[in-house]
Design a protein around this motif. Sequence first.
Motif, mmCIF file in Angstrom:
data_model
loop_
_atom_site.group_PDB
_atom_site.id
_atom_site.type_symbol
_atom_site.label_atom_id
_atom_site.label_comp_id
_atom_site.label_asym_id
_atom_site.label_seq_id
_atom_site.Cartn_x
_atom_site.Cartn_y
_atom_site.Cartn_z
ATOM 1 N N SER A 117 0.760 -1.304 0.061
ATOM 2 C CA SER A 117 0.090 -0.020 0.163
ATOM 3 C C SER A 117 0.921 1.211 0.106
ATOM 4 O O SER A 117 1.766 1.351 0.572
ATOM 5 C CB SER A 117 -0.849 0.019 1.034
ATOM 6 O OG SER A 117 -0.122 -0.792 2.447
ATOM 7 N N THR A 118 0.416 2.484 -0.591
ATOM 8 C CA THR A 118 1.233 3.557 -0.851
ATOM 9 C C THR A 118 0.707 4.666 -0.061
ATOM 10 O O THR A 118 1.460 5.619 0.076
ATOM 11 C CB THR A 118 1.126 3.786 -2.365
ATOM 12 O OG1 THR A 118 -0.253 3.858 -2.793
ATOM 13 C CG2 THR A 118 1.979 2.961 -3.038
ATOM 14 N N ASP A 119 -0.416 4.450 0.519
ATOM 15 C CA ASP A 119 -1.180 5.721 1.194
ATOM 16 C C ASP A 119 -0.021 6.331 2.352
ATOM 17 O O ASP A 119 0.093 7.394 2.459
ATOM 18 C CB ASP A 119 -2.373 5.472 1.900
ATOM 19 C CG ASP A 119 -3.362 4.935 0.816
ATOM 20 O OD1 ASP A 119 -3.132 5.123 -0.454
ATOM 21 O OD2 ASP A 119 -4.408 4.573 1.409
ATOM 22 N N ASN A 120 0.385 5.527 2.969
ATOM 23 C CA ASN A 120 1.266 5.957 4.408
ATOM 24 C C ASN A 120 2.512 6.840 3.705
ATOM 25 O O ASN A 120 2.694 7.767 4.128
ATOM 26 C CB ASN A 120 1.627 4.714 5.225
ATOM 27 C CG ASN A 120 1.725 5.056 6.656
ATOM 28 O OD1 ASN A 120 1.432 6.256 7.084
ATOM 29 N ND2 ASN A 120 2.021 4.063 7.352
ATOM 30 N N ARG A 122 2.797 7.931 0.852
ATOM 31 C CA ARG A 122 2.661 9.343 0.022
ATOM 32 C C ARG A 122 2.504 10.272 1.120
ATOM 33 O O ARG A 122 2.987 11.504 0.931
ATOM 34 C CB ARG A 122 1.721 8.901 -0.725
ATOM 35 C CG ARG A 122 1.977 8.356 -2.051
ATOM 36 C CD ARG A 122 0.912 8.699 -3.268
ATOM 37 N NE ARG A 122 1.341 7.896 -4.354
ATOM 38 C CZ ARG A 122 2.343 8.011 -5.093
ATOM 39 N NH1 ARG A 122 3.237 9.022 -4.647
ATOM 40 N NH2 ARG A 122 2.635 7.300 -6.080
ATOM 41 N N ASN A 123 1.832 10.049 2.180
ATOM 42 C CA ASN A 123 1.344 11.082 3.067
ATOM 43 C C ASN A 123 2.555 11.709 3.589
ATOM 44 O O ASN A 123 2.489 12.809 3.719
ATOM 45 C CB ASN A 123 0.178 10.661 4.153
ATOM 46 C CG ASN A 123 -0.970 10.096 3.576
ATOM 47 O OD1 ASN A 123 -1.267 10.937 2.529
ATOM 48 N ND2 ASN A 123 -1.610 9.674 4.359
ATOM 49 N N ASP A 126 4.247 13.740 0.858
ATOM 50 C CA ASP A 126 3.696 15.052 0.714
ATOM 51 C C ASP A 126 3.669 16.072 1.724
ATOM 52 O O ASP A 126 3.629 17.303 1.446
ATOM 53 C CB ASP A 126 2.066 14.883 0.345
ATOM 54 C CG ASP A 126 2.179 14.015 -0.924
ATOM 55 O OD1 ASP A 126 2.883 13.960 -1.644
ATOM 56 O OD2 ASP A 126 1.043 13.280 -1.260
#
Length: 587
Positions: A117-120, A122-123, A126
């Motif tokens: 998963s990439t969400d963590n 990426r956050n 960013d």
Amino acid sequence: MALVVQKFGGTSVADPQKILVAAQKAVARHQAGDQVVVVVSAMGHQTDVLVDLARQITDRPSAREMDMLLSTGEQVSVALFAMAIQSLGVEAVSLTGAQIGIRTDSTHTKARIKSISTDNVRNFLDDGRIVIAAGFQGIDQHGNITTLGRGGSDTTAVALAAVLGADLCEIYTDVDGIYTTDPRMLPEARRLPSISYDEMLELASLGAGVMHPRSIEFAKKFGVKVLVRSSFKNVPGTMILSAAEATPRAVSGVALAKDEALITLEGVPDQPGSSHALFSPLASSGIAVDMIVQNVGHHGLADISFTVPADDLAQALEVTQGVAAKLKARGVFHDASMAKMSVVGVGMASAEGVAGKMFSALSREKINVRMITTSEIKISVLIARTDGPAAVGAAHRAFGLEAESAALGTDSSSLPLRPSSPLEVVQRLEGMEDLAVEDCQLDSSQALVTFIDLPDTPGVAADVFEEVGKAGLFVDMIVQSHPREGRAELSFTVPARDRDRAIEAAGRIAKARGARVADVPHVSKLSITGVGIRSHAGVADRLFAPLTEAGINIDLVSTSEVRLNVIVAAEHGERSLAALRRAFGLA
Ligand code: ASP
Ligand code: MG
């Protein structure tokens, strides 16, 4: 703004000083305006130290606990790395495999990645932070910590680069790139500015141990640009790219796999199903078979030879002996003192005389060739282990690899092994690392010529392919079976329209050598291309099984990292194609 993944291996983070130097590289990138994800291995030889600790407790540690233990090495280094970056005034956060969401299967100590998963990540990116990811580890569906197999941090790095759509994955290591051969063995070896995924896949699995082979599979599947460079010297390194982007050369490198063991199942009935009967139980025992050579067979009997890593010999022999008894074979031969030398080049298929050149070089050194297999981008020979270094030197010199060779003027659109549409293939997969079969093709344009009873002496293959070269014949597949009673069988394919000239040349050579020639004017060659063909045990058998079921006899086989070829009788071509397409789920 680019997104860059930087990976630092154990030697690059061996002590606090080195961690600070590595951290500066990440900070420099960040300050240039890029987003940076860093993947680190355990410090120095920490993983070995942990393995040794376990051994001092027990000979048979449970695999789950091994992973719990080994994953701590990377947990130490990510934390220190993040502190180093913070001390340089940039925000950083370290994450374990589980915190990132690197999902694997449950095969402890050699788990394969299923999804990331990439969400963590990426956050955090960013938010302006540098993310420090623990290499080599993941988590299975039950929350157990897993590891990807020794050297697995490369795979973490390239896999993260793939899912994040990174512009570049930099692998910082203790060598300054990919060499034409191992520079410790041959000082004339030269660094290559670029190399294609397929060449790198062949070389990596052939013992050019710079990168974890599975990481290159990821790179190829997802089109990740990988730059291998030194942590300590500021030199350009080697870019690993698609065949269309890399410089095509007839030969890019020479590799030596030093610890090969040979097994021959002698005198098995030459009928559909023999190969399947052998390779199916080998696959179920998890043995990764490397070279497979089957002779054309006469008097209704064939020999099937294959190689395995020397460590797997005992287990492979046991399985083979069982099969021999069942098939009423004549016997089982083995030799644990072999090495495999391979020359690899993506432009090989369109260059002339590569085989002849290589066999002549070996012949000049009086090196006896025990077995030969080829793929579109590789020629492999099995030789005595003691001949290994001399063979590598001879081949390296024969292709002038010590000097920057002129690139071939090949039009890259004619290069073999262009993935049809890699991403489309990947989308069909359940796990990111599953075997990805891209295509199955039928080529009915070739004739097969076989020498029977060739004397097993150094230089025979050289003579044959020198003559064949002089006759202007364009050879595709070459297979030499393992000699028995001092006699070997050597087969090659040529375009069917050249058959007459091939037989004429072959006849001349055979006469001079006291051998015979047999030929089949039209054969069908079936090729399966994809990623993971060799690293997944049992792929060869997935090809033998459907052909067996369809009652089709296999005449020749050749294997490589990215391709499996079989030759069957011309009249079985279409039926074989249909059977294989069905078996591999290709429309
Ligand atoms: N630390 C692990 C090993 O030594 C993973 C790696 O370095 O890539 O195998
Ligand atoms: Mg490593």
